[in-house]
Enzyme design. Structure first.
Site, PDB file in Angstrom:
ATOM      1  N   CYS A   1       0.841  -1.202   0.000  1.00  0.00           N
ATOM      2  CA  CYS A   1       0.000   0.000   0.000  1.00  0.00           C
ATOM      3  C   CYS A   1       0.878   1.255   0.000  1.00  0.00           C
ATOM      4  O   CYS A   1       1.527   1.536  -0.998  1.00  0.00           O
ATOM      5  CB  CYS A   1      -0.983  -0.043   1.163  1.00  0.00           C
ATOM      6  SG  CYS A   1      -2.378   1.073   0.923  1.00  0.00           S
TER       7      CYS A   1
ATOM      8  N   GLU B   1      -1.429  -8.699   4.839  1.00  0.00           N
ATOM      9  CA  GLU B   1      -1.390  -8.863   6.303  1.00  0.00           C
ATOM     10  C   GLU B   1      -2.790  -8.797   6.911  1.00  0.00           C
ATOM     11  O   GLU B   1      -2.983  -9.195   8.058  1.00  0.00           O
ATOM     12  CB  GLU B   1      -0.463  -7.813   6.928  1.00  0.00           C
ATOM     13  CG  GLU B   1      -1.044  -6.426   7.140  1.00  0.00           C
ATOM     14  CD  GLU B   1      -1.108  -5.566   5.879  1.00  0.00           C
ATOM     15  OE1 GLU B   1      -0.873  -6.099   4.766  1.00  0.00           O
ATOM     16  OE2 GLU B   1      -1.411  -4.359   6.006  1.00  0.00           O
TER      17      GLU B   1
ATOM     18  N   HIS C   1      -3.582  -5.629   0.789  1.00  0.00           N
ATOM     19  CA  HIS C   1      -3.004  -5.837   2.123  1.00  0.00           C
ATOM     20  C   HIS C   1      -3.003  -7.321   2.500  1.00  0.00           C
ATOM     21  O   HIS C   1      -3.962  -7.787   3.131  1.00  0.00           O
ATOM     22  CB  HIS C   1      -3.830  -5.079   3.165  1.00  0.00           C
ATOM     23  CG  HIS C   1      -3.595  -3.609   3.177  1.00  0.00           C
ATOM     24  ND1 HIS C   1      -2.589  -3.024   3.900  1.00  0.00           N
ATOM     25  CD2 HIS C   1      -4.244  -2.600   2.558  1.00  0.00           C
ATOM     26  CE1 HIS C   1      -2.625  -1.711   3.734  1.00  0.00           C
ATOM     27  NE2 HIS C   1      -3.617  -1.414   2.919  1.00  0.00           N
TER      28      HIS C   1
END
Lengths: 858, 271
Positions: free
Chosen positions: B89, B223, B221
């Site tokens: 990002c 994560e 993302h």
């Protein structure tokens, strides 16, 4: 330069002269309040003192109209409460994890006036302020949420309404996303009563180890050891000066530019770094076993925060104004002292720490996290010390030229005869260094608890009869078509066009995203199965009919929403948004609302699986009251109680969403349908009226229904669960279809779901609460069954679980209505007494529903 | 010894801790590295991760200031030596601004991440999308994926539209088949239009790697999808179904999610 300390002249002067003097100084204190102040301190106040009291005695800070009533009506105690109302945030026990007791910290307040005047900044600083309230309890902030009320986006004020709505939404996402705190959604409603007074209520949640909770007060250790006060964050400027007073009066368009100055300026970037540095500071403090005080700067800025943190511990303080980092005005000149001490510049905190660690703490903020390099003028500075005499003093360094005699000069040069020399020592343990400075100019010299103890006003209250009545009307010809109209309307449409701007997953804790279920769910502790579910609710139209039921519904709906995912309601917070308390009708509505909120919190009560007979209330642990949400011409918002519920689940893997899952499984309704369409979305869209038959909250029924749903989800018996509220069963089913798999639909039969009005066994259904009900005719018309907002749930149950669910329902004393089944065909179809009464394809519904809000905001 | 990964914390970054958790869960040893620590320490790490957020407040342009930071200059040096670097990002924006991705002419800024712009929706968007792997085997952060494999991941950005003025860059991306993740439908058809392509990105790119495959700029993302519990149950396809079926099963819920493969790839690459 010999700075004259400005003093007000009150004692011995006529009322009109005093009034003129107060106005001349830009103060909103009444003459009576000014005289009360002079009596309290035994002399004329300095301008700084008058400004401090002007803020502390504002409605916003003192709760002068409401405090005694809050105490009387709201249950705030329960076994799981660690810290109830009174400080910046409320705290409840959450769980045991890895041998530690963890707590949930919650804060909830309004930022209405600033958001109306400057929507972006107002809403952003709303988020900014509420997260500070949680940070300063020593907690890590996990999530925020907001409840928004805007005017009619198609009404006479539509341009302003849309400007406010888009500005507020931008302010929320731009601040919250940059700060990196997940937004759990919340709710959004539109009603013409908010045309000129939007409501922006903000909520923040965090977690903290129980033994590491930090209080907003100087610890007792300060009696034995020297404590210093550290101010850190943004340099103080004039922004937000007068914010509390501004929030304590009606919005007057003539004073717009002045009002804009009272709105603070947000900076999430700096806040993120402060939060990181705070963690490091707390690590240091906890590793050394130190006791500290920690408070955010909100209304009243430095003066209020430092006097409150001192008074809360039973201490005084000495603040040296010359130490405060100040951003000098661009126009040149210096900020007047009352502005420096009371401006509401954002992104600031104050700490009370043992002076032995001051140096290390300053190092964390100024060197490790480089505040001065990150943001021009930002830094951490010791601005004063804690004193043990209980007196709160502010001195200016400018007075260092100093008279002989080792005293403080109050109110200007002593020789001018208007001031007074304070020669009694300050230094009983607390302020030896202060004493060493010869004479300084004293800008404030008042007992700290006198500043913080506030005042009370008894407001007049007058019963206002509701003028609304029930309409007589024929149902729309094509109910399916009408349903599409309703679901495309501002209050019926999907919230996704707003929620999709919110970063709901930053932090990596999110388990259920906003919009996927009735409550957002997050797992606050990595590695622990414990989940927290949150929902915030309040139906604007109910407040126009019955303020009591509006309060009760806000509580019940938020609890129901949390239960829908499988979380047990454990605490509530409330923000009560009203017009002027000086209006007896408004004030009566406020009292009624409080009764409703209190009754619901006590009578629906906490579910205790190990002790079903336990009837502890769901405690209200924090919140605020926002009065003066009305225009200068007297148009007040409807009574708007907005309540958030915090639910806890031991195992978030059991959480249930609202979307339909499996064709062939069965749909059940919990909660009878009554002729309760007062304040309904149906009346709003079909008739443009409010009606009279506001839904009741049958407390006992509600309690049992919540117990049943929780038990069923815990046993894995439900595939989907959604509450019945705005829009009734029709909207509940539509939303379950749209949140579900593309191919799913619902086929239901409503025969037999109606209850007898004021029927037996419906606990809490007081006949007196309604006087204009439509006569019972032995049944309920199909459109009323579909759109009545009587509380309830619709649940999806796999066929193999139906027996277990029925057994559980019998045990909890809840009547289950078999509605129908999940179809393997994307259509919503409802029948009543053998006839199809509503049919719409899920595709058509989705088309209008998913983009309805875009049309309202564009 | 587990490979060590530095998660670089610029002022304003806000995804560092969940990124650290996701790396650790995949068997790496991740450490948050503050922007003003001694840059000399960076050479002791085996890989670098630039997490999401708003580094330096997105002043000038997203990622522009951090790209000039001495930490990034050191990371670029380490990347030249072959160490893996992932920007997620805002971290992706930094790598593009620093000329590290696609890095065809090293050090030159060849692409940019422009504001989301589509016919359906512009501006910031937080939503789940589907991604398809191109030449995953050649890149450090996708090497555990199969060619054409489709994974759902969330995005959360306002400026994620890969753009370039140079046709040569696009040609090279395609011709050389640089490893990438492309926005696609659930069934894997590459998407040029909203909503499957959520931001109007050129060539549907959601993540772009350099030639060597050791540096990747990724807008989604991973994560936030490192555990099954993070996957919404409404997502169509196998992952949504898996989440649905894991309801009530704590053990299954804490199994890896679709984003875990990015971090597992790194571990595999470093071994």
């Amino acid at each position: 330069m010999d700075v004259e300390v400005e003093t007000l002249s009150i004692i011995g002067r006529a009322d009109d002269l005093v009034a003129e003097e107060l106005r001349g100084h830009g103060l909103r204190l009444t003459v009576a309040e000014a005289r009360h102040l002079a009596r309290l301190i035994g002399r004329n106040p300095t301008k700084v003192e008058a400004t401090i009291f002007d803020i502390m005695w504002s409605e916003h800070c003192s709760y002068k109209s409401s405090r005694h009533l809050l105490k009387e009506h709201l249950p705030t105690e329960a076994r799981n409460v660690v810290l109830g109302p009174g400080e910046d945030a409320g705290i409840i026990k959450l769980c045991e994890h890895e041998g530690e007791s963890f707590c949930l910290v919650v804060a909830h307040e309004s930022h209405n006036h600033p958001s109306q005047v400057m929507p972006f900044e107002g809403a952003a600083t709303g988020i900014g302020g509420i997260v500070r309230d949680v940070y300063c309890m020593g907690a890590d902030v996990c999530a925020v949420m907001d409840a928004l009320r805007f005017g009619d986006p198609h009404g006479p004020h539509k341009n302003k309404v849309r400007e406010v709505a888009s500005g507020v939404v931008s302010g929320i996402w731009q601040y919250g996303n940059a700060l990196g705190v997940a937004n759990m959604g919340g709710d959004v409603c539109f009603d013409a009563c908010y045309d000129e007074n939007c409501l922006v209520n903000v909520i923040a949640m965090g977690v903290v180890k129980e033994r590491e909770i930090v209080r907003s007060r100087v610890p007792a250790a300060a009696a034995r050891e020297r404590y210093e006060l550290i101010l850190f964050g943004k340099p103080t400027d004039a922004s937000g000066f007068g914010g509390a007073a501004f929030a304590s009066d009606v919005l007057d368009s003539d004073e717009l530019s002045e009002s804009k100055a009272a709105v603070q300026v947000p900076d999430p970037f700096l806040k993120r770094i402060l939060a990181e540095a705070n963690k490091k500071m707390l690590e240091l403090v906890h590793s050394r076993g130190l006791e500290i005080g920690f408070k955010d700067l909100g209304a009243g800025g430095i003066a209020c925060a430092t006097s409150e943190i001192a008074a809360a511990g039973g201490f005084g303080a000495l603040i040296d104004l010359s130490k405060v980092p100040v951003e000098t005005p661009k126009a040149g000149g210096e900020l007047p002292p009352e502005v420096v001490v009371c401006s509401e510049t954002q992104e600031r905190f104050v700490l009370a720490v043992p002076s032995s660690v001051t140096g290390e703490i300053l190092h964390i903020y100024n060197e490790e996290y480089e505040l001065p390099h990150i943001y021009h003028g930002a830094r951490a500075v010791a601005i004063g010390s804690v004193t043990t005499d209980g007196v709160y003093r502010i001195v200016t360094g400018a007075g260092r030229e100093a008279a002989s005699g080792g005293g403080f000069v109050l109110g200007g040069a002593a020789s001018a005869g208007r001031g007074r020399v304070v020669s009694e020592g300050l230094g009983q343990g607390g302020s030896r260094d202060a004493q060493a400075t010869a004479a300084q100019r004293l800008l404030c010299d008042v007992k700290a608890d006198v500043i913080t103890s506030g005042i009370t006003i008894r407001r007049e209250s007058r019963v206002a009869e509701c003028q609304e009545c029930e309409p007589r009307f024929a149902p729309p010809k094509d109910l399916g078509e009408f349903l599409l109209e309703l679901l495309g309307s501002p209050n019926g449409a999907s919230r996704w066009p707003i929620f999709s701007f919110y970063d709901c997953e930053v932090g990596g804790r999110t388990v259920i995203r906003p919009g996927d279920a009735d409550a957002g769910v997050f797992a606050p502790l990595p590695g622990s199965p414990v989940g927290v579910a949150v929902s915030v609710d309040g139906a604007p139209a109910y407040g126009k009919i019955s303020q009591y039921w509006a309060g009760a519904h806000a509580v019940a709906e938020s609890m129901r929403n949390v239960a829908c995912v499988g979380a047990t309601p454990r605490a509530l917070s409330d923000c009560l948004n009203f017009g002027s308390p000086e209006d007896p009708d408004v004030f009566h509505g406020f009292e009624e609302t409080l009764r409703g909120v209190g009754d619901a919190a006590r009578r629906i009560c906490q579910v205790d699986r190990t002790d079903p007979s336990s009837a502890e209330p769901v405690p209200i642990v924090t919140g605020n009251v926002s009065f003066y949400n009305q225009t200068a011409t007297g148009k007040a918002v409807a009574a708007s109680p907005i309540v958030a519920c915090y639910g806890v689940m031991e195992d978030y893997s059991k959480a249930v969403t609202m979307g339909l899952k499996r064709p062939g499984s069965l749909l059940f309704l919990i909660g009878r349908r009554y002729d309760e369409l007062g304040g309904s979305l149906y009346y709003e869209r079909l008739l443009g009226c409010v009606g009279r038959n506001v839904p009741l909250v049958r407390f006992g029924v509600e309690r049992s229904a919540i117990r049943l749903v929780l038990g069923a989800i815990d046993r894995g018996l439900l595939e989907a669960c959604h509450d019945v509220s705005s829009g009734g069963v029709a909207v509940t089913l539509s939303e379950m279809c749209m949140a579900g798999r593309d191919s799913c639909g619902a086929g239901v039969d409503l025969t037999g779901v109606a209850g007898i009005p004021n029927g037996a066994g419906s606990d809490g259904d007081s006949g007196a609460a309604r006087s204009a009900g439509v006569a019972w005719t032995g049944g309920l018309r199909y459109d009323r069954k579909l759109f009545s907002e009587s509380p309830g749930f619709v649940v999806e149950v796999a066929s193999q679980n139906v027996n277990d669910l029925s057994k559980l329902a019998a045990e909890t004393g809840v009547k289950l209505f078999r509605l129908g089944a999940v179809l393997n065909e994307p259509v919503l179809r409802a029948r009543d007494n053998g006839k199809t009464v509503l049919e719409a394809t899920v595709g058509d519904i989705r088309k209008v529903w998913s983009r309805g809000l875009e049309h309202a905001l564009a | 010894m587990k490979p060590r990964v530095a998660v670089i914390q610029f002022p304003g970054v806000n995804c560092e801790y969940e990124t650290q958790r996701a790396l650790n869960a995949a068997g790496l040893d991740a450490e948050v590295f503050r922007w003003n620590l001694d840059v000399g320490r960076l050479s002791s790490f085996d890989a670098f991760l630039l997490p999401g957020g708003f580094s330096y407040q997105d002043r000038v342009r997203a990622g522009a200031i951090a790209a000039k930071d001495s930490v990034v200059q050191e990371v670029a040096l380490q990347a030249d030596r072959g160490k893996p670097v992932l920007g997620i990002c805002n971290g992706a924006q930094v790598l593009v601004e620093a000329g590290m991705v696609p890095g065809l002419s090293p050090g030159r800024v060849e692409m940019a991440l422009g504001p989301n712009r589509t016919d359906g929706r512009s501006g910031y968007l937080c939503e789940w999308v589907f991604l398809k792997a191109v030449e995953p085997g050649r890149a450090a952060f996708t090497c555990a994926m199969r060619e054409g494999q489709v994974v759902p991941l969330p995005i959360a950005h306002a400026e994620g539209r890969f753009v370039t003025r140079s046709p040569g860059t696009l040609e090279a991306l395609e011709k050389e088949r640089l490893p990438r993740l492309l926005y696609c439908s659930q069934s894997g058809e590459v998407a040029t239009a909203y909503p499957s392509n959520p931001n109007g990105s050129v060539l549907s790119a959601a993540a772009v790697s350099n030639r060597k495959g050791n540096v990747m700029a990724m807008m989604p993302h991973p994560e936030r999808a490192a555990w099954l519990s993070q996957v919404p149950d409404r997502i169509t396809g196998a992952w949504g179904q898996a989440r649905l079926e894991a309801r009530g099963d704590r053990t299954r819920m804490s199994q890896p999610g679709p984003g875990r493969v990015v971090f597992e790839s790194l571990l595999q690459y470093l071994k």
